[in-house]
Design an enzyme around this catalytic site. Structure first.
Site, PDB file in Angstrom:
ATOM      1  N   GLU A 194     -49.719 -48.383  -4.474  1.00 50.17           N
ATOM      2  CA  GLU A 194     -50.469 -49.439  -4.968  1.00 50.17           C
ATOM      3  C   GLU A 194     -50.030 -50.851  -4.104  1.00 50.17           C
ATOM      4  O   GLU A 194     -50.260 -51.469  -2.938  1.00 50.17           O
ATOM      5  CB  GLU A 194     -50.258 -49.600  -6.413  1.00 50.17           C
ATOM      6  CG  GLU A 194     -51.058 -50.905  -6.455  1.00 50.17           C
ATOM      7  CD  GLU A 194     -50.472 -51.557  -8.024  1.00 50.17           C
ATOM      8  OE1 GLU A 194     -49.456 -52.770  -7.685  1.00 50.17           O
ATOM      9  OE2 GLU A 194     -50.301 -50.829  -9.160  1.00 50.17           O
ATOM     10  N   HIS A 195     -48.788 -50.531  -4.177  1.00 51.60           N
ATOM     11  CA  HIS A 195     -47.692 -51.322  -3.236  1.00 51.60           C
ATOM     12  C   HIS A 195     -48.382 -51.204  -1.689  1.00 51.60           C
ATOM     13  O   HIS A 195     -48.580 -52.617  -0.983  1.00 51.60           O
ATOM     14  CB  HIS A 195     -46.468 -51.252  -2.997  1.00 51.60           C
ATOM     15  CG  HIS A 195     -45.768 -52.379  -4.041  1.00 51.60           C
ATOM     16  ND1 HIS A 195     -44.738 -52.956  -4.166  1.00 51.60           N
ATOM     17  CD2 HIS A 195     -46.240 -52.487  -5.738  1.00 51.60           C
ATOM     18  CE1 HIS A 195     -43.929 -53.731  -6.081  1.00 51.60           C
ATOM     19  NE2 HIS A 195     -45.058 -52.796  -6.975  1.00 51.60           N
ATOM     20  N   GLU A 251     -37.643 -53.859  -8.646  1.00 51.34           N
ATOM     21  CA  GLU A 251     -38.979 -54.630  -9.726  1.00 51.34           C
ATOM     22  C   GLU A 251     -38.726 -53.495 -11.019  1.00 51.34           C
ATOM     23  O   GLU A 251     -38.769 -53.702 -12.093  1.00 51.34           O
ATOM     24  CB  GLU A 251     -40.033 -53.917  -9.479  1.00 51.34           C
ATOM     25  CG  GLU A 251     -41.755 -53.757 -10.598  1.00 51.34           C
ATOM     26  CD  GLU A 251     -42.676 -53.148 -10.142  1.00 51.34           C
ATOM     27  OE1 GLU A 251     -43.060 -53.598  -9.045  1.00 51.34           O
ATOM     28  OE2 GLU A 251     -44.036 -53.435 -11.029  1.00 51.34           O
ATOM     29  N   HIS A 302     -48.236 -45.821  -7.695  1.00 57.60           N
ATOM     30  CA  HIS A 302     -47.338 -47.000  -8.036  1.00 57.60           C
ATOM     31  C   HIS A 302     -46.780 -47.600  -6.278  1.00 57.60           C
ATOM     32  O   HIS A 302     -47.005 -49.340  -6.130  1.00 57.60           O
ATOM     33  CB  HIS A 302     -46.452 -47.822  -9.057  1.00 57.60           C
ATOM     34  CG  HIS A 302     -45.854 -48.040  -8.991  1.00 57.60           C
ATOM     35  ND1 HIS A 302     -44.409 -49.271  -8.569  1.00 57.60           N
ATOM     36  CD2 HIS A 302     -46.238 -50.264  -9.500  1.00 57.60           C
ATOM     37  CE1 HIS A 302     -44.370 -50.092  -8.885  1.00 57.60           C
ATOM     38  NE2 HIS A 302     -45.499 -51.157  -8.880  1.00 57.60           N
TER      39      HIS A 302
END
Lengths: 432, 438
Positions: A69-70, A146, A66
């Site tokens: 991905e950022h 997040e 993840h």
């Protein structure tokens, strides 16, 4: 209804669902292209699917998929800086990405005339991602925000995550996609570079383009930009996915600031192509999908003990995941009664198969969901991608055949087989 | 067909939450005006054997004598008709694998039927039965109110819901725009079956209904199935006595604070008065908002507060262009200790926008986005079905879809600066902060 009738019905139901307009091709470097022509609306979607997700992460590095991905939005050789979304949006497009336990997807929705922009940008970040220390530190901070927003401050999501991580003691599905805070903090830039180099290559990815496109034309344009990207030196061998036997049911109780208690029951279940997963899919409809389902009727309507209850199963995962039963209970004092009723309904299905009408209802819903899904070019590409992740998108026809041949007896047998204490974890969210 | 929200939460993590912008292509729909006053927007598409039928009813919290009435009336339509009880309706919906969704906004109510072509006849029959013949059984109403009360109390645990509710309440006072469409839990006990029946009888009348029919249904079927059913509806809608909100004058910022246990972040809502949909400033404000905070990660607020400083995951600005002037606000969530810093950065961005406006490049890119993404607002038949009645309701004009690019193109840098100065109220804003108790 006998099998023959069901099959005939199936043929009548799905005449327009042939996927003949889907073309596929594999480039020399192993990158697979799946092209779906659909001229009903003047839009298109471009999706790059990487066959890597939380399930593949090294121990101690949860959240690395993840986090990468950022970082994929922070610039590549020919497009340095934080410009990816800006370029797409200035072409009238929308872009985004998401990471799951099984895979990672980058997508744009834009006018078919602008697809070259996607091709240029996506090929560059597949081949030449720039990973800078300052961006890396910033994105870590953003991911921690997040996590606070999605889980730490949201008791309903938190209980689901806690139940998943309790249900599995060894299997990587126990780890949340976002990662554990301390492990996110411990990821280094070097870790990310290795991860990117290991998994983000053409032979570990596929591209889906769907919409108002000319397949042959777009194929040539993709080839031009993607075919020169080198294959992976070696894709790390897939982990042996192993979950040791569970001895007895597990239970987790979470006390948080919330108004309504929640009850979550999960059973470990197999994934497709194991056909049991489809009997369980039918069972999910019967038990807890829609207001006519058994649990909703009993708990929300007849007894007024819950404000909502639903079930779900995920046959399209890379390995067996969980069958969920989630109830939002009206009062704390009633939580035991709700659990008792859920358990009773499970026993009922084990002792007596569902009615033919219930099974037919479930199949009607499967048929309708495939049709409604085609209303969206994006949704259609997503379904094809999910089948490709578990093996091959062409399995979709067999999947539909298989689910249409599920019988009431199959449903009963599979309830007996999987709904037992060796597969069960219960989570209770209690208001403070 | 229930959505599996919770699984999405546990299985996938989105990079950012998307913008509300999206757009249109070759959509040559027909408008039919029936003798009882109802209108039908009709678009034939046979690419998939499915059909959507929507109906907009001009009835909303603006019309209700007590809060929650508009919402409950819509919800209870499917809980019993003259010939079907609630359970039979639920059975039929699930067995046919169709859906009937009710949406109540601050301005209107909309119902949408989604059906496969195979079940068209049965589903149309059911859809019109619940619109034409609802009986609102007392016991069903009590059940629904009990569920609503619990749901609202649960929503009041959500920091975003708390912050927005407080903000809207302060901005609009007692006007219906100042409360959630679902109402308030403490007022539910005042509702009687009569309230619902009378609301239905006053407002669910064909003369003001706007239907849309999109999908695999030919003109003959449209006439035989839909028109015939609409003609079974009779009567004239009671005149709507609705009024614009009266905004209280503020001479300085109004700051509200809510403390809550178990939080790690502060949720900040910062806002002021916005505009109505008919306001000529709509297009300028849309562009200004896109550049300020409505354009996802490329907007100024997200760029400075998220991308350059890592202070938030989610930050955006938005406005509600309703029948009457609505709100304009910015929402952000940040680690509690950063609250003040983020707040100062927001005010600074607003001031910069008012003083300097936007650059040529920013305006060009914003226009390219709004025009280019316009067709994505109608990229499914369902979206088309739900949008066509709005063109009529908000009087956007039948040529709206073709004119939209022109409306956007006309906006100048001066317009942007002017609307920024007019609406971005940095002197007497309303601020709500929901933050950790400890």
């Amino acid at each position: 209804m006998n099998l023959l009738v069901i099959i005939l019905l199936f043929i009548l139901i799905f005449p327009s669902m042939g996927y003949s307009e889907i073309k596929e091709e594999k480039l020399k470097n192993g990158l697979k292209l799946i092209l779906i022509e659909d001229h009903s609306t003047p839009v298109s979607t471009f999706q790059v699917w990487y066959k890597v997700g939380a399930i593949d992460e090294p121990e101690g590095k949860s959240g690395i998929s993840h986090l990468l991905e950022h970082l994929m939005f922070r610039g590549s050789k020919n497009y340095p800086g934080n410009v990816f979304s800006r370029i797409i949006q200035s072409q009238g497009g929308i872009d985004n990405a998401f990471t799951t336990k099984d895979y990672t997807v980058y997508f744009q929705k834009l006018s078919p005339a602008k697809l070259q922009t996607s091709i240029d940008l996506e090929s560059d970040r597949m081949a030449n991602l720039i990973l800078l220390p300052e961006d890396f530190e910033l994105e870590k901070k953003i991911v921690l925000e997040e996590k606070r927003q999605r889980y730490d401050d949201d008791p309903e999501s938190l209980i689901i995550e806690e139940v998943i991580s309790t249900a599995f003691k060894n299997h990587p599905y126990r780890k949340p996609v976002i990662g554990w805070t301390e492990e996110i903090k411990s990821i280094t830039l070097e870790d990310l570079k290795n991860y990117y180099n290991s998994y983000y290559c053409p032979d570990n990815a596929f591209i889906i383009v769907a919409g108002d496109i000319k397949a042959d034309e777009i194929k040539e344009k993709i080839k031009e930009k993607f075919e020169s990207i080198s294959s992976c030196k070696t894709i790390p061998p897939r982990k042996l996915l192993y979950e040791p036997k569970q001895y007895g049911e597990k239970r987790i109780i979470l006390k948080r600031q919330t108004h309504l208690p929640m009850l979550v029951l999960v059973f470990k279940v197999p994934a497709y192509p194991d056909k049991d997963s489809l009997s369980l899919e039918v069972l999910s409809t019967i038990l807890g999908e829609g207001k006519s389902s058994r649990l909703y009727r009993k708990l929300v309507i007849e007894k007024s003990l819950a404000i909502d209850v639903s079930t779900s199963n995920s046959p399209l995962s890379r390995d067996g995941f969980l069958f969920f039963i989630v109830a939002t209970v009206k009062n704390l004092e009633k939580i035991d009664e709700v659990e008792k009723i859920i358990r009773q309904e499970i026993e009922n299905i084990k002792t007596e198969p569902p009615s033919e009408k219930e099974v037919e209802k479930a199949k009607n819903q499967v048929e309708a969901s495939f049709l409604f899904n085609q209303d969206s070019v994006f949704g259609r590409a997503m379904v094809i991608g999910r089948f490709e992740i578990i093996g091959n998108w062409k399995m979709i026809d067999k999947y539909k055949n298989d689910i249409m041949s599920v019988t009431a007896k199959d449903v009963q047998e599979n309830a007996k087989k999987y709904f037992n204490s060796e597969n069960l974890t219960v989570g209770v969210l209690i208001p403070k | 067909m229930k959505k599996k929200f919770f699984l999405l939460l546990s299985f996938a993590i989105f990079f950012l939450i998307n913008y509300s912008i999206a757009g249109a292509g070759n959509m040559e729909y027909k408008t039919l005006c029936l003798k009882n006053g109802a209108k039908i927007k009709y678009l034939y598409r046979d690419s998939i054997p499915i059909v959507y039928v929507s109906v907009l009813i001009p009835a909303s919290p603006l019309d209700e004598p007590k809060s929650s009435i508009a919402y409950l009336t819509a919800r209870l339509l499917s809980h019993g008709t003259k010939t079907r009880n609630a359970r039979e309706i639920e059975d039929e919906i699930d067995f046919l694998a169709i859906s009937i969704e009710e949406k109540v906004t601050h301005d209107y109510t909309m119902l949408t039927l989604s059906t496969t072509k195979r079940h068209l006849k049965e589903s149309i029959d059911l859809f019109f039965d619940i619109i034409t013949n609802p009986v609102f059984p007392e016991d069903e109403m009590e059940k629904e109110i009990s569920i609503l009360e619990k749901s609202l109390k649960q929503m009041e645990e959500d920091p975003s819901f708390i912050a927005q509710k407080k903000f809207l309440n302060k901005l609009f006072g007692k006007h219906p725009y100042g409360r959630p469409v679902e109402g308030e839990p403490e007022n539910l006990k005042e509702i009687s079956r009569n309230d619902i029946v009378s609301f239905y009888k006053s407002f669910y009348k064909p003369d003001k209904m706007i239907f849309s029919v999109v999908g695999d249904i030919n003109e003959k079927e449209l006439k035989e199935l839909i028109e015939t059913s609409i003609y079974k509806l009779q009567g004239i809608q009671k005149e709507r006595k609705i009024s614009a909100p009266l905004f209280a004058i503020r001479n300085e910022p109004v700051k509200l604070s809510v403390k809550k246990d178990d939080l790690t972040q502060s949720t900040i809502v910062f806002g002021f008065e916005g505009i109505s949909r008919k306001d000529p400033d709509f297009y300028s404000l849309s562009l200004m908002n896109y550049i300020l905070g409505g354009g996802g990660l490329t907007s100024r607020l997200a760029r400075h507060i998220r991308e350059e400083k890592g202070l938030a995951y989610s930050i955006y600005s938005t406005f509600s262009p309703n029948l009457f002037p609505g709100d304009f606000y910015i929402e952000v969530k940040t680690k509690a200790e950063n609250t003040q810093q983020v707040l100062e950065m927001i005010i600074e961005e607003l001031k910069k926008m008012k003083e300097n406006g936007v650059t040529d490049e920013e305006l060009k890119e914003a226009k390219q986005f709004l025009i280019g993404s316009f067709p994505m607002r109608f990229d499914t038949m369902k979206k088309i079905s739900e949008f066509l009645p709005l063109i009529d309701y908000y009087e956007l004009g039948d040529n709206y879809i073709t004119k939209y690019p022109e409306y956007i193109e006309k906006v100048t840098k001066e317009d942007i600066k002017r609307v920024a100065q007019k609406y971005l109220n940095t002197d007497s804003y309303i601020l709500v902060v929901v933050s950790p108790a400890h």
